[in-house]
Motif scaffolding. Sequence first.
Motif, PDB file in Angstrom:
ATOM      1  N   ASP A  42     -95.033  64.911  40.781  1.00 27.51           N
ATOM      2  CA  ASP A  42     -95.870  63.929  41.474  1.00 27.51           C
ATOM      3  C   ASP A  42     -97.315  64.022  40.995  1.00 27.51           C
ATOM      4  N   PHE A  43     -97.805  65.259  40.856  1.00 26.48           N
ATOM      5  CA  PHE A  43     -99.163  65.461  40.358  1.00 26.48           C
ATOM      6  C   PHE A  43     -99.304  64.901  38.938  1.00 26.48           C
ATOM      7  N   ALA A  44     -98.265  65.048  38.134  1.00 23.16           N
ATOM      8  CA  ALA A  44     -98.298  64.523  36.763  1.00 23.16           C
ATOM      9  C   ALA A  44     -98.458  62.998  36.761  1.00 23.16           C
ATOM     10  N   TRP A  45     -97.759  62.313  37.680  1.00 22.37           N
ATOM     11  CA  TRP A  45     -97.913  60.853  37.779  1.00 22.37           C
ATOM     12  C   TRP A  45     -99.339  60.488  38.171  1.00 22.37           C
ATOM     13  N   VAL A  46     -99.868  61.185  39.173  1.00 20.06           N
ATOM     14  CA  VAL A  46    -101.228  60.912  39.630  1.00 20.06           C
ATOM     15  C   VAL A  46    -102.222  61.186  38.501  1.00 20.06           C
ATOM     16  N   LEU A  47    -102.095  62.343  37.877  1.00 20.71           N
ATOM     17  CA  LEU A  47    -103.019  62.720  36.805  1.00 20.71           C
ATOM     18  C   LEU A  47    -102.922  61.759  35.625  1.00 20.71           C
ATOM     19  N   TYR A  71    -105.819  50.137  31.203  1.00 22.07           N
ATOM     20  CA  TYR A  71    -105.867  49.732  32.615  1.00 22.07           C
ATOM     21  C   TYR A  71    -104.522  49.186  33.071  1.00 22.07           C
ATOM     22  N   ALA A  72    -103.938  48.321  32.266  1.00 22.32           N
ATOM     23  CA  ALA A  72    -102.648  47.720  32.644  1.00 22.32           C
ATOM     24  C   ALA A  72    -101.576  48.794  32.812  1.00 22.32           C
ATOM     25  N   ILE A  73    -101.513  49.713  31.869  1.00 24.90           N
ATOM     26  CA  ILE A  73    -100.522  50.794  31.950  1.00 24.90           C
ATOM     27  C   ILE A  73    -100.829  51.690  33.149  1.00 24.90           C
ATOM     28  N   SER A  74    -102.115  51.943  33.388  1.00 27.29           N
ATOM     29  CA  SER A  74    -102.477  52.814  34.504  1.00 27.29           C
ATOM     30  C   SER A  74    -102.070  52.221  35.846  1.00 27.29           C
ATOM     31  N   VAL A  75    -102.089  50.899  35.960  1.00 27.93           N
ATOM     32  CA  VAL A  75    -101.654  50.263  37.209  1.00 27.93           C
ATOM     33  C   VAL A  75    -100.176  50.550  37.461  1.00 27.93           C
ATOM     34  N   VAL A  76     -99.369  50.431  36.425  1.00 28.01           N
ATOM     35  CA  VAL A  76     -97.934  50.714  36.569  1.00 28.01           C
ATOM     36  C   VAL A  76     -97.725  52.182  36.937  1.00 28.01           C
ATOM     37  N   VAL A  77     -98.397  53.069  36.235  1.00 22.06           N
ATOM     38  CA  VAL A  77     -98.272  54.505  36.510  1.00 22.06           C
ATOM     39  C   VAL A  77     -98.750  54.805  37.926  1.00 22.06           C
ATOM     40  N   TRP A  78     -99.841  54.164  38.337  1.00 23.77           N
ATOM     41  CA  TRP A  78    -100.398  54.407  39.665  1.00 23.77           C
ATOM     42  C   TRP A  78     -99.439  53.948  40.762  1.00 23.77           C
ATOM     43  N   ILE A  79     -98.773  52.840  40.549  1.00 26.73           N
ATOM     44  CA  ILE A  79     -97.788  52.362  41.528  1.00 26.73           C
ATOM     45  C   ILE A  79     -96.659  53.380  41.680  1.00 26.73           C
ATOM     46  N   ALA A 108     -96.953  56.569  41.103  1.00 23.51           N
ATOM     47  CA  ALA A 108     -97.552  57.714  41.797  1.00 23.51           C
ATOM     48  C   ALA A 108     -97.644  57.455  43.302  1.00 23.51           C
ATOM     49  N   LEU A 109     -98.067  56.249  43.690  1.00 22.41           N
ATOM     50  CA  LEU A 109     -98.210  55.937  45.111  1.00 22.41           C
ATOM     51  C   LEU A 109     -96.862  55.891  45.831  1.00 22.41           C
ATOM     52  N   SER A 110     -95.790  55.654  45.086  1.00 23.86           N
ATOM     53  CA  SER A 110     -94.467  55.667  45.710  1.00 23.86           C
ATOM     54  C   SER A 110     -94.024  57.092  46.033  1.00 23.86           C
ATOM     55  N   ARG A 111     -94.717  58.072  45.470  1.00 27.91           N
ATOM     56  CA  ARG A 111     -94.322  59.466  45.622  1.00 27.91           C
ATOM     57  C   ARG A 111     -95.313  60.305  46.438  1.00 27.91           C
ATOM     58  N   VAL A 112     -96.573  59.840  46.497  1.00 24.42           N
ATOM     59  CA  VAL A 112     -97.641  60.645  47.085  1.00 24.42           C
ATOM     60  C   VAL A 112     -98.375  59.812  48.131  1.00 24.42           C
ATOM     61  N   GLU A 113     -98.793  60.435  49.208  1.00 17.88           N
ATOM     62  CA  GLU A 113     -99.577  59.739  50.225  1.00 17.88           C
ATOM     63  C   GLU A 113    -100.879  59.228  49.609  1.00 17.88           C
ATOM     64  N   VAL A 114    -101.254  58.027  49.971  1.00 23.68           N
ATOM     65  CA  VAL A 114    -102.469  57.438  49.405  1.00 23.68           C
ATOM     66  C   VAL A 114    -103.706  58.246  49.806  1.00 23.68           C
ATOM     67  N   SER A 115    -103.675  58.881  50.972  1.00 27.57           N
ATOM     68  CA  SER A 115    -104.816  59.691  51.406  1.00 27.57           C
ATOM     69  C   SER A 115    -104.990  60.949  50.557  1.00 27.57           C
ATOM     70  N   ILE A 116    -103.972  61.290  49.796  1.00 26.93           N
ATOM     71  CA  ILE A 116    -104.071  62.400  48.851  1.00 26.93           C
ATOM     72  C   ILE A 116    -104.291  61.859  47.442  1.00 26.93           C
ATOM     73  N   ALA A 117    -103.541  60.831  47.058  1.00 20.45           N
ATOM     74  CA  ALA A 117    -103.615  60.308  45.693  1.00 20.45           C
ATOM     75  C   ALA A 117    -104.971  59.685  45.383  1.00 20.45           C
ATOM     76  N   TYR A 118    -105.486  58.863  46.294  1.00 17.25           N
ATOM     77  CA  TYR A 118    -106.716  58.131  45.989  1.00 17.25           C
ATOM     78  C   TYR A 118    -107.902  59.048  45.700  1.00 17.25           C
ATOM     79  N   PRO A 119    -108.121  60.106  46.495  1.00 17.93           N
ATOM     80  CA  PRO A 119    -109.221  61.011  46.141  1.00 17.93           C
ATOM     81  C   PRO A 119    -109.059  61.669  44.765  1.00 17.93           C
ATOM     82  N   MET A 120    -107.825  61.748  44.290  1.00 14.13           N
ATOM     83  CA  MET A 120    -107.595  62.334  42.970  1.00 14.13           C
ATOM     84  C   MET A 120    -108.232  61.496  41.858  1.00 14.13           C
TER      85      MET A 120
END
Length: 129
Positions: free
Chosen positions: A5-10, A62-70, A72-84
């Motif tokens: 999960d951290f790998a997706w966020v990172l 940016y386009a790829i990061s949006v897909v990756v971010w989605i 990541a958000l499916s796996r991690v709480e937004v209150s944790i992911a967003y500050p990352m």
Amino acid sequence: MRGADFAWVLSGVLLNAVAQLLLKAGASSAGQISLAATSPALWRTATGLAQHPAILGGLACYAISVVVWIVALSRVEVSIAYPMLSIGYVVNALLAWWLFGEDVNAQRWLGIGVIVVGVVLVAHSGSNT
């Protein structure tokens, strides 16, 4: 947060950071852009930037990061992911200093240190869930 999960966020954060650096490189090639410029000059600048490899690369990241971010958000709480996303500030400050020769003074390094501490605290706050 699990390692995968951290790998997706990172990955999302780093893609976003690379996008910023590429956009900066492309924008720097045009010099300072004035919105007060005459319409033809502004149009030529915009057209040139729209075709610049660094700008195109930045937009692709940016386009790829949006897909990756989605993902990541499916796996991690937004209150944790967003500050990352703040990790991107650290990466961009370091790379802007190295690649573009930007001045990163002691006060900025201190601010970056505070950001790092905050990110670590937020990341560890989700370890009990």
